[in-house]
Design a protein around this motif. Structure first.
Motif, PDB file in Angstrom:
ATOM      1  N   LEU A 260     -11.122   9.691   9.717  1.00 42.07           N
ATOM      2  CA  LEU A 260     -10.982   8.813   8.699  1.00 42.07           C
ATOM      3  C   LEU A 260      -9.636   9.073   7.878  1.00 42.07           C
TER       4      LEU A 260
ATOM      5  N   LEU B  42      -9.759  13.079  -0.768  1.00 41.87           N
ATOM      6  CA  LEU B  42     -10.972  12.637  -0.120  1.00 41.87           C
ATOM      7  C   LEU B  42     -12.138  13.643   0.249  1.00 41.87           C
TER       8      LEU B  42
ATOM      9  N   GLN C 132       0.773  -1.232   0.138  1.00 41.59           N
ATOM     10  CA  GLN C 132      -0.131   0.046   0.052  1.00 41.59           C
ATOM     11  C   GLN C 132       0.873   1.307   0.095  1.00 41.59           C
TER      12      GLN C 132
ATOM     13  N   GLN D 236      -2.127   3.229   5.125  1.00 35.81           N
ATOM     14  CA  GLN D 236      -1.255   3.077   3.960  1.00 35.81           C
ATOM     15  C   GLN D 236       0.046   3.135   4.162  1.00 35.81           C
TER      16      GLN D 236
ATOM     17  N   GLY E 138      -6.178   7.933  -1.757  1.00 32.76           N
ATOM     18  CA  GLY E 138      -7.343   8.769  -1.406  1.00 32.76           C
ATOM     19  C   GLY E 138      -8.639   8.606  -2.356  1.00 32.76           C
TER      20      GLY E 138
ATOM     21  N   ILE F 276      -7.078   6.272   7.176  1.00 31.11           N
ATOM     22  CA  ILE F 276      -6.460   5.676   6.032  1.00 31.11           C
ATOM     23  C   ILE F 276      -4.972   6.076   5.590  1.00 31.11           C
ATOM     24  N   ASN F 277      -4.468   7.193   6.302  1.00 35.01           N
ATOM     25  CA  ASN F 277      -3.208   7.545   6.289  1.00 35.01           C
ATOM     26  C   ASN F 277      -2.284   6.525   6.884  1.00 35.01           C
TER      27      ASN F 277
ATOM     28  N   TYR G  69     -10.255   5.164  -1.585  1.00 40.67           N
ATOM     29  CA  TYR G  69     -11.030   5.326  -0.508  1.00 40.67           C
ATOM     30  C   TYR G  69     -12.386   6.049  -0.741  1.00 40.67           C
TER      31      TYR G  69
ATOM     32  N   ILE H  71      -4.084  12.820   0.506  1.00 41.08           N
ATOM     33  CA  ILE H  71      -5.269  11.843   0.779  1.00 41.08           C
ATOM     34  C   ILE H  71      -6.330  12.921   1.045  1.00 41.08           C
TER      35      ILE H  71
END
Length: 291
Positions: free
Chosen positions: A157, A233, A110, A165, A119, A161-162, A122, A229
């Motif tokens: 979120l 996003l 990832q 990854q 980004g 997510i960061n 997701y 990201i």
């Protein structure tokens, strides 16, 4: 004489690196500092010096307070999650079992994806209309949720997510640290009746401090300057609720057409990251010296 000539020749090889560093780091930084004292809109040929006005605006700007809190959450939140999960993965994947190398590759893979692309991936999962997560929830009879419409939830979120990854980067650093610890330490501890927690506390953790230093510094700097990201996003929305300092610099320059104030935010971001990095580096250097 010959030895001195060789040393002088070696120093010449530094020149290209110094030129590149000066052209791509020092000059833009000084130019940004100069622009921060102007009212330049980023496009016009005409602008004037406004002194410390942009810095006064920075202190009074309510959006900056929200953005600064978000930046701290992105930086320290991502660092905490990445290091806790990265260490857990490393401890697990340091054991010998079938599929260990494949698992390592999957976790690290990832980090090889561009953050902007990650980004968007997701985003298609979390979007309200047609998002994969909401489609699954509706199949299960649950109501769809607009995941990114709430600022606090969006910030959390993005942080998650960061962390997901780049957890592989921390994992690799901790794996390298674990494999550098001699097995004889653990064998001696087992002879003394030490359990898993005691071996981790008194052997593994102290000897992993160099790896912790590298991982924390990389994660923290990356989190504090998080941009890609967020941009893909939420673009900093709703409103200014999920902006980081990095995305606010871009927003202020291109949408607000206020390059002077944008440069001011950029200088503030640079100082923040530099101060935090220096303080933490001194702390970890001290810890390494005590091991």
């Amino acid at each position: 004489m010959k030895q001195r000539w060789k040393k002088g020749l070696i120093n010449i090889y530094y020149i290209p690196a110094l030129v590149l560093f000066g052209g791509f780091v020092i000059y833009p930084l000084l130019k940004g500092l100069q622009i921060s004292f102007t009212n330049w809109d980023g496009f016009s040929q005409n602008y004037s010096n406004v002194g410390l006005k942009n810095y006064q605006t920075l202190i009074q700007d309510g959006h900056i307070r929200t953005t600064l809190v978000n930046t701290v959450i992105y930086g320290f939140g991502s660092t905490l999650l990445q290091n806790v999960l990265g260490l857990a993965y490393a401890l697990f994947l340091n054991q010998k079992f079938a599929g260990r190398n494949v698992t390592r590759a999957v976790i690290y893979m990832q980090a090889m994806v561009a953050s902007l692309i990650m980004g968007y991936m997701y985003y298609f999962i979390l979007q309200y209309d047609g998002g994969a997560l909401n489609d699954i929830m509706q199949i299960l009879g649950l109501d769809a949720v607009d995941w990114l419409s709430n600022g606090r939830r969006a910030v959390l979120l993005i942080t998650l997510i960061n962390s997901i990854q780049f957890v592989g980067v921390s994992m690799i650093l901790y794996l390298a640290g674990l494999q550098g610890i001699s097995a004889s330490y653990y064998e001696a501890a087992e002879l003394d009746g030490a359990g898993f927690w005691q071996k981790f506390r008194y052997i593994t953790w102290p000897l992993l401090i160099p790896a912790v230093t590298s991982s924390v510094m990389l994660n923290l700097i990356g989190g504090l300057k998080l941009f890609d990201i967020i941009q893909s996003l939420t673009a900093g929305g709703p409103g200014f609720a999920s902006h980081s300092l990095a995305t606010l610099v871009s927003y202020t320059y291109f949408r607000g057409q206020n390059a002077g104030y944008s440069a001011t935010i950029g200088i503030f971001s640079f100082i923040l990251i530099m101060v935090v990095s220096i303080v933490l580096m001194k702390y970890f250097t001290k810890r390494e010296g005590n091991v």
